[in-house]
Design an enzyme around this catalytic site. Structure first.
Site, short mmCIF file in Angstrom:
data_model
loop_
_atom_site.label_atom_id
_atom_site.label_comp_id
_atom_site.label_asym_id
_atom_site.label_seq_id
_atom_site.Cartn_x
_atom_site.Cartn_y
_atom_site.Cartn_z
N ALA A 288 53.26 40.09 45.13
CA ALA A 288 52.11 39.59 45.90
C ALA A 288 50.99 40.61 46.05
O ALA A 288 49.85 40.24 46.28
CB ALA A 288 52.58 39.11 47.27
N MET B 50 47.57 39.95 39.87
CA MET B 50 47.69 38.50 39.86
C MET B 50 48.20 37.97 41.20
O MET B 50 47.82 36.89 41.62
CB MET B 50 48.61 38.05 38.72
CG MET B 50 47.92 37.90 37.38
SD MET B 50 46.42 36.89 37.43
CE MET B 50 47.09 35.30 37.93
N ARG C 56 58.17 44.47 45.92
CA ARG C 56 59.41 45.23 45.76
C ARG C 56 59.75 45.91 47.10
O ARG C 56 58.84 46.30 47.84
CB ARG C 56 59.35 46.20 44.61
CG ARG C 56 58.24 47.16 44.66
CD ARG C 56 58.53 48.33 43.78
NE ARG C 56 57.75 48.42 42.55
CZ ARG C 56 58.30 48.68 41.37
NH1 ARG C 56 59.59 48.83 41.25
NH2 ARG C 56 57.55 48.81 40.31
N ALA D 40 54.35 29.91 31.04
CA ALA D 40 53.26 29.95 30.07
C ALA D 40 52.78 31.38 29.93
O ALA D 40 52.76 32.13 30.92
CB ALA D 40 52.10 29.06 30.52
N HIS E 151 42.34 43.39 26.01
CA HIS E 151 42.68 43.33 27.44
C HIS E 151 42.32 44.65 28.11
O HIS E 151 42.12 45.67 27.44
CB HIS E 151 44.18 43.06 27.64
CG HIS E 151 44.53 41.61 27.54
ND1 HIS E 151 44.80 41.00 26.34
CD2 HIS E 151 44.65 40.64 28.48
CE1 HIS E 151 45.07 39.73 26.55
NE2 HIS E 151 44.99 39.48 27.83
N LYS F 221 47.11 46.99 30.90
CA LYS F 221 48.12 46.08 30.35
C LYS F 221 49.19 46.88 29.61
O LYS F 221 48.87 47.77 28.82
CB LYS F 221 47.46 45.06 29.41
CG LYS F 221 48.44 43.99 28.94
CD LYS F 221 47.72 42.77 28.40
CE LYS F 221 48.71 41.77 27.83
NZ LYS F 221 49.66 41.26 28.84
P1 NAP Z 1 50.41 44.23 38.26
O1 NAP Z 1 49.08 44.33 38.96
O2 NAP Z 1 51.09 45.47 37.81
O3 NAP Z 1 51.37 43.41 39.23
C1 NAP Z 1 52.76 43.32 39.06
C2 NAP Z 1 53.37 43.23 40.44
O4 NAP Z 1 54.78 43.10 40.31
C3 NAP Z 1 53.09 44.49 41.26
O5 NAP Z 1 52.81 44.11 42.58
C4 NAP Z 1 54.40 45.23 41.13
O6 NAP Z 1 54.64 46.09 42.20
C5 NAP Z 1 55.38 44.09 41.14
N1 NAP Z 1 56.67 44.56 40.62
C6 NAP Z 1 56.87 45.38 39.57
N2 NAP Z 1 58.18 45.62 39.41
C7 NAP Z 1 58.81 44.95 40.39
C8 NAP Z 1 60.16 44.82 40.76
N3 NAP Z 1 61.12 45.40 40.06
N4 NAP Z 1 60.45 44.02 41.83
C9 NAP Z 1 59.46 43.40 42.51
N5 NAP Z 1 58.16 43.51 42.22
C10 NAP Z 1 57.85 44.27 41.17
O7 NAP Z 1 50.31 43.28 36.98
P2 NAP Z 1 49.45 41.94 36.78
O8 NAP Z 1 48.20 42.25 36.02
O9 NAP Z 1 49.35 41.18 38.06
O10 NAP Z 1 50.39 41.17 35.74
C11 NAP Z 1 51.72 40.81 36.08
C12 NAP Z 1 52.34 40.05 34.92
O11 NAP Z 1 51.66 38.81 34.75
C13 NAP Z 1 52.26 40.77 33.56
O12 NAP Z 1 53.44 40.49 32.83
C14 NAP Z 1 51.06 40.11 32.89
O13 NAP Z 1 51.12 40.17 31.50
C15 NAP Z 1 51.25 38.70 33.39
N6 NAP Z 1 50.04 37.86 33.35
C16 NAP Z 1 50.21 36.58 32.92
C17 NAP Z 1 49.15 35.70 32.94
C18 NAP Z 1 49.41 34.28 32.55
O14 NAP Z 1 48.48 33.44 32.63
N7 NAP Z 1 50.64 33.93 32.16
C19 NAP Z 1 47.89 36.12 33.38
C20 NAP Z 1 47.75 37.44 33.83
C21 NAP Z 1 48.84 38.31 33.83
P3 NAP Z 1 54.30 47.67 42.03
O15 NAP Z 1 52.81 47.75 41.95
O16 NAP Z 1 54.89 48.28 43.26
O17 NAP Z 1 54.96 48.13 40.76
#
Ligand code: NAP
Length: 268
Positions: free
Chosen positions: A10, A14, A36, A123, A156, A160
């Site tokens: 959260a 994203m 986490r 997706a 990107h 990423k």
């Molecule tokens: P981000 O900013 O790094 O967010 C990931 C979140 O997950 C962070 O809050 C992180 O916490 C948390 N997290 C990481 N490891 C965890 C664990 N072991 N347990 C619980 N929480 C954990 O990344 P993002 O840009 O939001 O992207 C997240 C994912 O969504 C990526 O895989 C990205 O490729 C994907 N994505 C998909 C779409 C789609 O449309 N399908 C669009 C955008 C992104 P910490 O910061 O404490 O590590």
């Protein structure tokens, strides 16, 4: 009936967008926000975290503690965390929307087993425009057939961690499936040095990383004398957030099974 939605990751990029997108969707309400356990933000107000002002939902560090509070979990985190969350949701009969990308083959198989009892929408890209592009790519590949060289270029932001993007791979799968090719066999990831001439049936991928690019994808169909390019450019992550929340409302009413954004948008 209002759908109660939980968001993991959260405090992530994203995650915050999803909290905002849920607030904008009248069919859904934010019911839980998870990070986490070691996050310094545990106990914070999820609305404040997303820059919306207080919404009364406190960030918790354990999904199992809030399992009774929601109908659908939206998970955009990392593969290991999504897998653990899927096991909990599978056991509790909670639907999921999965946006996390970068699963390896072993993780994909484990995810498949974990989600078998529930309805999930997964997706690589939840934007409506990208999903329309998938449809256009299928059409282009079928019309242009084996007379073209197909290359996929994606860009990107610098944060990423996986490449090529899940969306680029999905685009590759759409094109390969339309042409009866196995992407595992025909994909070429980057080129360097003495590569030799291009084999017609390969599908090339190139990756660019930098700055704050939200997500650009271009698939080119190169023929003798002309080329067709299908391009999508995301200018805000809200395109993914809105789509994922729409998917959450939709998947909450579905029987157990695996769905994607094409199902949600009625494009199949
Ligand atoms: P981000 O900013 O790094 O967010 C990931 C979140 O997950 C962070 O809050 C992180 O916490 C948390 N997290 C990481 N490891 C965890 C664990 N072991 N347990 C619980 N929480 C954990 O990344 P993002 O840009 O939001 O992207 C997240 C994912 O969504 C990526 O895989 C990205 O490729 C994907 N994505 C998909 C779409 C789609 O449309 N399908 C669009 C955008 C992104 P910490 O910061 O404490 O590590």
């Amino acid at each position: 009936m209002t759908v109660r939605v939980a968001v993991t990751g959260a405090a992530g990029r994203m995650g915050k967008i999803l909290i905002e997108a849920i607030a904008l969707n009248e069919a859904c309400v934010l019911a839980a926000a998870i990070e986490r356990p070691e996050s310094s933000l545990i106990g914070a107000d999820a609305g404040e975290l997303a820059g919306l002002g207080k919404n009364g939902v406190t960030l918790v560090g354990d999904l199992s503690a809030v399992l009774d509070d929601f109908d659908v979990l939206i998970d955009f985190t990392v593969p290991a965390a999504t897998l653990a969350n899927a096991r909990l949701c599978g056991g509790a009969g909670k639907s999921m929307v999965i946006g996390t990308t970068g699963f390896n083959a072993e993780q994909k198989a484990e995810l498949e087993a974990a989600i078998a009892p529930i309805a999930i929408c997964q997706a690589s890209n939840f934007s409506t425009g990208v999903n329309l592009c998938f449809k256009l790519l299928d059409m282009a590949a079928r019309v242009l057939g084996d007379d073209v060289d197909i290359e996929i270029v994606e860009a990107h932001h610098r944060h990423k961690i996986d490449a090529p993007s899940g969306t680029a791979l999905s685009m590759g799968h759409v094109v390969a499936d339309a042409l009866g090719r196995d992407l595992e066999k025909v994909a070429v990831y980057g080129r360097e040095g003495q590569t030799g001439a291009r084999e017609r049936e390969t599908i090339g991928f190139a990756t660019v990383r930098g700055g704050d690019v939200v997500g650009d994808h271009t698939v080119s169909f190169f023929a003798e004398g002309e080329r067709v390019e299908i391009t999508h450019k995301a200018s805000s992550r809200m395109s993914f957030g809105r789509g994922a929340v729409r998917a959450a409302a939709w998947v909450s009413a579905q029987a157990a099974g695996r769905y994607d954004m094409q199902d949600v948008l009625g494009l199949k």
